[in-house]
Structure formats: structure tokens, C-alpha cells
Design a protein around this motif. Structure first.
Motif, mmCIF file in Angstrom:
data_model
loop_
_atom_site.group_PDB
_atom_site.id
_atom_site.type_symbol
_atom_site.label_atom_id
_atom_site.label_comp_id
_atom_site.label_asym_id
_atom_site.label_seq_id
_atom_site.Cartn_x
_atom_site.Cartn_y
_atom_site.Cartn_z
ATOM 1 N N ARG A 48 4.223 66.988 20.728
ATOM 2 C CA ARG A 48 5.088 65.856 21.007
ATOM 3 C C ARG A 48 4.357 64.542 20.767
ATOM 4 O O ARG A 48 3.134 64.458 20.933
ATOM 5 N N GLN A 49 5.134 63.537 20.415
ATOM 6 C CA GLN A 49 4.553 62.221 20.173
ATOM 7 C C GLN A 49 3.755 61.764 21.397
ATOM 8 O O GLN A 49 4.217 61.867 22.536
ATOM 9 N N GLY A 50 2.543 61.261 21.120
ATOM 10 C CA GLY A 50 1.688 60.756 22.186
ATOM 11 C C GLY A 50 0.711 61.785 22.728
ATOM 12 O O GLY A 50 -0.273 61.425 23.385
ATOM 13 N N GLU A 51 0.952 63.071 22.498
ATOM 14 C CA GLU A 51 0.005 64.097 22.957
ATOM 15 C C GLU A 51 -1.284 64.030 22.142
ATOM 16 O O GLU A 51 -1.297 63.545 21.002
ATOM 17 N N GLU A 52 -2.350 64.541 22.738
ATOM 18 C CA GLU A 52 -3.634 64.619 22.045
ATOM 19 C C GLU A 52 -4.128 66.059 22.078
ATOM 20 O O GLU A 52 -4.067 66.726 23.120
ATOM 21 N N TYR A 53 -4.594 66.507 20.930
ATOM 22 C CA TYR A 53 -5.117 67.872 20.810
ATOM 23 C C TYR A 53 -6.514 67.820 20.210
ATOM 24 O O TYR A 53 -6.797 66.991 19.330
ATOM 25 N N GLN A 54 -7.371 68.717 20.683
ATOM 26 C CA GLN A 54 -8.707 68.806 20.100
ATOM 27 C C GLN A 54 -8.584 69.292 18.655
ATOM 28 O O GLN A 54 -7.784 70.176 18.347
ATOM 29 N N VAL A 55 -9.376 68.699 17.783
ATOM 30 C CA VAL A 55 -9.339 69.067 16.369
ATOM 31 C C VAL A 55 -9.600 70.555 16.187
ATOM 32 O O VAL A 55 -8.967 71.217 15.356
ATOM 33 N N ARG A 56 -10.511 71.104 16.979
ATOM 34 C CA ARG A 56 -10.793 72.544 16.902
ATOM 35 C C ARG A 56 -9.524 73.363 17.132
ATOM 36 O O ARG A 56 -9.214 74.294 16.372
ATOM 37 N N SER A 57 -8.763 73.014 18.166
ATOM 38 C CA SER A 57 -7.532 73.747 18.479
ATOM 39 C C SER A 57 -6.527 73.624 17.350
ATOM 40 O O SER A 57 -5.847 74.594 16.981
ATOM 41 N N THR B 125 -10.811 81.520 9.923
ATOM 42 C CA THR B 125 -9.831 82.336 9.197
ATOM 43 C C THR B 125 -9.972 83.835 9.439
ATOM 44 O O THR B 125 -9.060 84.595 9.093
ATOM 45 N N ARG B 126 -11.092 84.254 10.032
ATOM 46 C CA ARG B 126 -11.234 85.683 10.334
ATOM 47 C C ARG B 126 -10.948 85.984 11.808
ATOM 48 O O ARG B 126 -10.943 87.148 12.223
ATOM 49 N N THR B 127 -10.699 84.951 12.613
ATOM 50 C CA THR B 127 -10.403 85.136 14.037
ATOM 51 C C THR B 127 -9.019 85.746 14.211
ATOM 52 O O THR B 127 -8.046 85.285 13.607
ATOM 53 N N GLU B 128 -8.908 86.785 15.037
ATOM 54 C CA GLU B 128 -7.629 87.466 15.208
ATOM 55 C C GLU B 128 -6.703 86.706 16.141
ATOM 56 O O GLU B 128 -5.506 86.562 15.856
ATOM 57 N N THR B 129 -7.229 86.224 17.272
ATOM 58 C CA THR B 129 -6.422 85.422 18.191
ATOM 59 C C THR B 129 -7.278 84.298 18.755
ATOM 60 O O THR B 129 -8.496 84.445 18.917
ATOM 61 N N TYR B 130 -6.636 83.179 19.054
ATOM 62 C CA TYR B 130 -7.332 82.035 19.635
ATOM 63 C C TYR B 130 -6.387 81.343 20.616
ATOM 64 O O TYR B 130 -5.246 81.036 20.261
ATOM 65 N N SER B 131 -6.872 81.131 21.844
ATOM 66 C CA SER B 131 -6.037 80.508 22.876
ATOM 67 C C SER B 131 -6.650 79.191 23.329
ATOM 68 O O SER B 131 -7.878 79.044 23.384
ATOM 69 N N PHE B 132 -5.791 78.239 23.650
ATOM 70 C CA PHE B 132 -6.257 76.975 24.210
ATOM 71 C C PHE B 132 -5.205 76.438 25.184
ATOM 72 O O PHE B 132 -4.026 76.780 25.094
ATOM 73 N N TYR B 133 -5.677 75.605 26.105
ATOM 74 C CA TYR B 133 -4.784 75.006 27.097
ATOM 75 C C TYR B 133 -4.916 73.505 26.992
ATOM 76 O O TYR B 133 -5.955 72.931 27.319
ATOM 77 N N GLU B 134 -3.864 72.858 26.519
ATOM 78 C CA GLU B 134 -3.879 71.409 26.372
ATOM 79 C C GLU B 134 -2.490 70.851 26.614
ATOM 80 O O GLU B 134 -1.485 71.519 26.340
ATOM 81 N N ASN B 135 -2.436 69.619 27.120
ATOM 82 C CA ASN B 135 -1.166 68.931 27.383
ATOM 83 C C ASN B 135 -0.243 69.737 28.289
ATOM 84 O O ASN B 135 0.980 69.772 28.103
#
Length: 464
Positions: free
Chosen positions: A109-118, A238-248
Motif C-alpha cells: 500500500r502507498q506509504g508502506e516501507e519494505y526492506q529491500v531484501r524482502s 533464486t534457489r530459496t524454496e520459501t522465504y517469510s517476513f513480517y512487515e507493515n
């Protein structure tokens, strides 16, 4: 001395021109005969290429040089540029424009910030279109005016966002050109179909579509996994099967949709794509037995043909593994015998015996990789395809032959300096040069001039 120096330079230029002519003729031959004779493969893809990532050599192609839409395989270029220019620990803001991207999307959503890694995992595993624009604006705004570069991305107007995305597309196109991709044009960072019109230097209106060729897409992938400073992170993502993050305030889990990672031993990277125009697309990489192959597929079926890209990829990879082995260039049987180089006559050159014929001995001084397809990693002195003592290791079929050509000037004009280039030896396969050896003079010869003649007469006839 100035005159002698000028003549020496002219001799060197002639030698270089001689080699250039031969190289041009070889390239023309390659254009006619193709890089390799295509095997009898049954592929669904309209356009397909199998590439040796180390040499850049196209081992198989089916309409591999035809420009076509490439959908989300575009994102390999977006990813590698962010890895090279950005910081994974930075946070990128979401603009109103980025939030309007069509699915598949992160629903940022507009105004949210996410880590570049995520965002990079979101981009490459789930192929989120809004994440691609957020990343493009994160990098692209740096190339705008100082006022816009300092402005919060969340406050960008749609027009300002498009300016940032355009600046990022310019980086994408500059990188493609650097890699020798002449038929690739990026407009969007996510691969959504697009067309743009602009004026060239002559004021002519030109329309270009977002497109690439299978050969150039494979070339870009080879750069991402083998050459880029960000290659290790690219491989990791690109070889990672799953990746989780918690932001916003929400938890996001990204699942890798590159099913080919689990279909063949050695598969380690890749990216899928689809639009109604492009059809199903795929670019993937595999390492096994010391070989690294890249497969690129464009227009590999439309719904309900989603699995065609996997069968095509397997068929191409197996073809490469079964039919190509490394050979040294030059090998024992093909190495040019330096002893066969005969001394060259030097016209108007000084000799020990008056009236004699001046000659210079020759030697092979340097070896240079002829370069892979589209400028890929073909240097003989380095890279994973380098062999012993500056030779080149090249993946070849058993039925392929290494052609050796020696081009040499017939005679020289004095003065000649030691180390002057007088010819070259070209090692080619199917008309493409992969190694060049430079032939130079081992010694020098001065020009016969009046002072020297007087000196010789004095020494030989007037001195008892």
C-alpha cells in the motif's frame, strides 16, 4: 628517428589490420553457418536456446535470435541491478503508482516501507509486480533531479513515479548493451507488456516493444549467475524454496514457483514468466560435472500448457549433458607448431653481408580469448573456462572440429622493431573464433640509409 618510429607504427597497424580482416571474415562465416548444428529435439517453445554459461557459446537454438516478449523473466535484470546498486538492509517506500500494479502482487500500500531484501524475495519467488516497481523507484529516483531524489517516494505523483521507473529502465538497457544484447529492450521492471515511442537523433519516430531474444535472455542469466558482483546473492535468492517476513503489520510467505529446481540434479536458479502476449516463458540454470548450462524459452505454450516449459528445459539440459564435453583449445592435436614459422623478408633492411637479404625470426607472443557469444566470458587467461597455460576450455560435441588458420604478412619494410605484430593464428569452431595467438617479430632490423652504407664501405674496404 621520428620517421623510423612512424614506419614502425605503420607496420604494427598493418599487422593488426590483417588480423581484423580475418576475424571479420570468420564472423561472417559464423553468421551463415550458425553456432552449432541443431539436434533433432522436439520442443514446444517457439524460441529456445541452450547456452554454455562459461564461454557464452550457443549450443542449441530454435529461433533463438528472434525478438519476442519475455514476461516476468525480465525480473532477473531487475534483481541483479538492485543487488549491484542497492543495499539489502535499506527500506523502500511504496508509491501510489506502484500500488496500482496488477496481480500477481504483494498488495503493498502507498506509504508502506519494505526492506529491500524482502522485496527481492517477493520479486523472484512470487514474481510480485508491485515489488518490481517499488524496487525500480528505489534505484531509479537517484538518477532524477536532486529535488525528486530527496522527495519521499510515497509522495510521488504518478508522473514522477514513471520518471523513476524510466530511469531504472535506462539502467536495464545500458546493462543489456554492455552485455552485447542488441535486440533487447526494457520498458517495465516487471515484464508487463509495453510499447513506447520516441525520437532518434534524426528526429525519426521509433516504436519499440518490451522484448528480448532467447539467446540474449540466456546471456543475461549467465551474467547474473556467473559474472555479476551480486551473483552469490542472486543464486541464494533464486534457489530459496520459501522465504517469510513480517512487515507493515502482516506476515508474508513467498514460495518459489521455479519447479525445475527439484526436477533435475544441479538445477540452481531460474525465473518463470507469463503474459497473454508472451505465453509461458522460462530461463534457468544448471551445474553438473563441471558444466554450467542456461536454458531460455520464449512463447512455450499458453494455458493450459503450463508444464511445457519444464519438459523443454529437461530435454535441452539433458542434450547438453549427454553431448558436450570440454576440450582444450589449442589441444595437442590442434596446437600450431611455432617451429613452422619461417623468417620474414625485410625490404631495405640492414644485413651482416652487403647485398644480402634481411630477415627476422618470428614467435608466438600472446594468446587472447576470442570471446563468447554476445561478448560472454571467453577470455583465455581467466574465467572458469580457462585451461592450462592460457588455453581455452570449450564445451564441444565429439563431431565438432577445431579449425586453425594462420595469417601472416609476406614481407616487411624496414625499419622493423622487435615485438612488431605481423600476423595471427585463429582457433575457431563452426566459424566462431575462441582463441587468437599473436605472431610477432623476435628481433628488429634497421633500414639501409646513406650513413650506414658509408660506414660499411669504410669498415670493409678502407680499413686494413
Amino acid at each position: 628517428m621520428r620517421i623510423n618510429h612512424v614506419k614502425s607504427v605503420v607496420v604494427r597497424l598493418i599487422g593488426g589490420f590483417f588480423c581484423a580482416l580475418l576475424l571479420m571474415s570468420t564472423v561472417q562465416e559464423a553468421a551463415l553457418v550458425g553456432e552449432a548444428e541443431n539436434a533433432d529435439l522436439s520442443l514446444y517453445a517457439t524460441s529456445a536456446v541452450l547456452l554454455d554459461a562459461d564461454s557464452g557459446r550457443v549450443l542449441y537454438e530454435k529461433k533463438g535470435y528472434t525478438p519476442m516478449a519475455m514476461a516476468s523473466t525480465t525480473k532477473i535484470m531487475t534483481c541483479i541491478l538492485v543487488l549491484e546498486e542497492g543495499n539489502l538492509d535499506d527500506y523502500a517506500q511504496v508509491s501510489a503508482y506502484a500500488a496500482t500494479m496488477p496481480k500477481v502482487k504483494l498488495y503493498a500500500r502507498q506509504g508502506e516501507e519494505y526492506q529491500v531484501r524482502s522485496l527481492l524475495f517477493s520479486l523472484m519467488l512470487e514474481s510480485h509486480n508491485d515489488s518490481a516497481v517499488v524496487l525500480a523507484e528505489y534505484i531509479g529516483k537517484r538518477y532524477l533531479s536532486e529535488e525528486l531524489a530527496q522527495k519521499a517516494t510515497a509522495d510521488f505523483s504518478v508522473e514522477e513515479s514513471k520518471q523513476a521507473v524510466k530511469a531504472f529502465a535506462n539502467l536495464m538497457n545500458a546493462k543489456a548493451k554492455e552485455l552485447g544484447c542488441e535486440n533487447t529492450w526494457f520498458i517495465t521492471p516487471n515484464g508487463l507488456d509495453a510499447t513506447e515511442t520516441f525520437e532518434n537523433e534524426d528526429g525519426e519516430q521509433i516504436q519499440r516493444e518490451h522484448c528480448t531474444t532467447a539467446a540474449e535472455l540466456a546471456r543475461i542469466m549467465a551474467y547474473c549467475v556467473k559474472e555479476s558482483p551480486g551473483r552469490d546473492l542472486f543464486r541464494e535468492i533464486t534457489r530459496t524454496e520459501t522465504y517469510s517476513f513480517y512487515e507493515n503489520g502482516r506476515s508474508v510467505t513467498c514460495v518459489n514457483h521455479n519447479a525445475f529446481l527439484n526436477m533435475m540434479e544441479g538445477a540452481f536458479s531460474g525465473k518463470t514468466g507469463f503474459t497473454n502476449k508472451a505465453g509461458y516463458c522460462y530461463v534457468g540454470a544448471l551445474e553438473r560435472d563441471g558444466k554450467t548450462f542456461i536454458v531460455a524459452l520464449l512463447a512455450c505454450g499458453w494455458p493450459n500448457n503450463k508444464t511445457y516449459k519444464w519438459s523443454d528445459s529437461r530435454e535441452l539440459m539433458e542434450y547438453g549433458l549427454e553431448n558436450y564435453e570440454y576440450r582444450e583449445i589449442p589441444g595437442e592435436e590442434t596446437a600450431f607448431d611455432e617451429k613452422s614459422l619461417r623468417p620474414l623478408t625485410v625490404e631495405d633492411g640492414q644485413t651482416q653481408i652487403l647485398g644480402g637479404t634481411a630477415r627476422v625470426e618470428l614467435e608466438i607472443r600472446e594468446r587472447h580469448g576470442g570471446g563468447g557469444e554476445n561478448g560472454a566470458n571467453g577470455e583465455s587467461a581467466g574465467g572458469e573456462n580457462a585451461g592450462e597455460e592460457g588455453s581455452t576450455r570449450l564445451l564441444m560435441r565429439k563431431d565438432e572440429e577445431i579449425k586453425v588458420e594462420c595469417e601472416l604478412q609476406k614481407h616487411l619494410q624496414a625499419p622493423v622493431r622487435a615485438g612488431t605484430q605481423v600476423g595471427c593464428i585463429l582457433y575457431s569452431v563452426n566459424g566462431k573464433v575462441y582463441l587468437t595467438e599473436t605472431i610477432v617479430t623476435k628481433t628488429g632490423v634497421e633500414k639501409v640509409e646513406l650513413p650506414w652504407c658509408v660506414e660499411q664501405v669504410f669498415k670493409r674496404f678502407l680499413v686494413l
